[in-house]
Design an enzyme around this catalytic site. Structure first.
Site, mmCIF file in Angstrom:
data_model
loop_
_atom_site.group_PDB
_atom_site.id
_atom_site.type_symbol
_atom_site.label_atom_id
_atom_site.label_comp_id
_atom_site.label_asym_id
_atom_site.label_seq_id
_atom_site.Cartn_x
_atom_site.Cartn_y
_atom_site.Cartn_z
ATOM 1 N N ASP A 67 0.572 -1.229 -0.391
ATOM 2 C CA ASP A 67 0.334 0.193 0.480
ATOM 3 C C ASP A 67 0.434 1.213 0.437
ATOM 4 O OD1 ASP A 67 0.978 -0.419 2.146
ATOM 5 O OD2 ASP A 67 -1.263 -1.308 3.367
ATOM 6 N N ASN A 135 -7.554 -3.100 13.923
ATOM 7 C CA ASN A 135 -8.939 -3.302 13.927
ATOM 8 C C ASN A 135 -9.433 -4.654 12.796
ATOM 9 O OD1 ASN A 135 -8.594 -2.573 11.609
ATOM 10 N ND2 ASN A 135 -9.791 -0.569 11.668
ATOM 11 N N HIS A 137 -7.753 -4.289 9.843
ATOM 12 C CA HIS A 137 -7.106 -4.662 8.550
ATOM 13 C C HIS A 137 -6.133 -5.519 8.179
ATOM 14 C CE1 HIS A 137 -5.222 -1.126 10.122
ATOM 15 N NE2 HIS A 137 -4.387 -1.305 9.086
ATOM 16 N N GLU A 142 -9.783 -2.090 4.971
ATOM 17 C CA GLU A 142 -10.477 -1.703 6.104
ATOM 18 C C GLU A 142 -11.404 -2.412 6.751
ATOM 19 O OE1 GLU A 142 -8.964 0.067 8.791
ATOM 20 O OE2 GLU A 142 -8.309 1.967 8.379
HETATM 21 N N1 GLP Z 1 -1.015 -0.206 6.369
HETATM 22 C C1 GLP Z 1 -0.275 -0.377 7.734
HETATM 23 C C2 GLP Z 1 -0.522 -2.234 7.609
HETATM 24 O O1 GLP Z 1 -0.326 -2.936 7.076
HETATM 25 C C3 GLP Z 1 -0.309 -2.539 9.351
HETATM 26 O O2 GLP Z 1 -0.210 -3.803 9.152
HETATM 27 C C4 GLP Z 1 -0.760 -1.171 9.756
HETATM 28 C C5 GLP Z 1 -0.332 -1.803 11.235
HETATM 29 O O3 GLP Z 1 0.930 -1.234 11.698
HETATM 30 P P1 GLP Z 1 1.454 -2.050 12.837
HETATM 31 O O4 GLP Z 1 2.795 -2.607 12.547
HETATM 32 O O5 GLP Z 1 2.323 0.002 13.251
HETATM 33 O O6 GLP Z 1 0.945 -1.552 14.252
HETATM 34 O O7 GLP Z 1 -0.205 -0.290 10.223
HETATM 35 C C6 GLP Z 1 -0.665 0.368 8.711
HETATM 36 O O8 GLP Z 1 -2.437 0.285 8.488
#
Ligand code: GLP
Length: 246
Positions: A67, A135, A137, A142
């Protein structure tokens, strides 16, 4: 779906890095699907170390990222292109032209088509690395009560995701509210999927993934239960918090 429980987050990251090193040793031109967020950073550190020590050769490896924030220039220090360059690509012997991070600028439809083409070009990723949002995702697909979207698309981020991401930005108004994301089809196309999670904020999402049988759009990670080769890697503290005994 396999669940691996390790002694610590560090051990989880080492386990994932070892899987990636084994994959590229067996298949030097392997294609990796890569993730951003804080969780995979220790994996990337371990891969950098492996490359520096001659245990991993990325010279023929190809990558595609999940992404990119909408509206950020690639050289913005919060863009996911910048994240990947600074946390991994600049420190290993990968060819930058073999790395793909979607563009967050221009025509969103064209960028989504280009991302879907990059996912499939030369074959789907051999291994897709995933983190998980609080959540549930994955990438930026989402949680939604009704539906998930199969192809890559421009996603409106939820208030809770915007809030979670705000820790990386100086000012709340700078936090992007939209992102280009690989859709569920692109993620499910990978030959194997490895989801890494740690921390108290992930308990509810991981409980839905490893403790419940339901596949639900309100926790997008649960679709991985339908993937033929998905592995969830959690540390003992997270396993205990969700009540996972295995
Ligand atoms: N698009 C990214 C996800 O790919 C990632 O898994 C999420 C959790 O991030 P973290 O690993 O910092 O908790 O953050 C963002 O939303």
């Amino acid at each position: 779906m396999n669940v691996i429980v390790t002694e610590s987050y560090e051990a989880s990251a080492a386990w994932v890095a070892d899987q990636i090193c084994a994959l590229i040793a067996a298949k030097p031109d392997a294609k990796l699907g890569l993730a951003t967020g804080g969780t995979p950073v220790p994996v990337y550190r371990a891969l950098i170390e492996a490359c520096k020590e001659g245990r991993a050769d990325f010279s023929a490896v190809r990558t595609v990222n999940l992404d990119e924030y909408w509206g950020l220039q690639p050289d913005n220090d919060q863009s996911y292109r910048y994240f990947m360059d600074t946390n991994l690509f600049d420190h290993i012997n990968i060819k930058k032209e073999n790395t793909y991070v979607a563009s967050g600028l221009g025509d969103p439809q064209a960028n989504c088509r280009a991302l879907d083409a990059a996912v499939l070009e030369g074959g789907a990723p051999d291994l897709q690395l995933l983190g998980i949002g609080a959540n549930g995702h994955i990438a930026f697909n989402e949680a939604n009560p009704d539906r998930l979207i199969a192809p890559s698309h421009l996603e409106d981020l939820t208030p809770s995701t915007i809030q979670a991401n705000s820790r990386f930005f100086d000012r709340p108004e700078d936090v992007p509210t939209k992102a280009i994301t690989m859709g569920m089809a692109g993620i499910m196309a990978a030959k194997s999927v490895v989801l890494l999670a740690t921390g108290a904020s992930k308990v509810e999402a991981i409980r839905g993934l490893v403790m419940e049988d339901a596949v639900t759009t309100s926790n997008p990670s649960t679709l991985l239960k339908l993937h033929p080769n998905a592995t969830v890697v959690i540390d003992r503290a997270l396993a205990d918090a969700v009540g996972y005994q295995g």
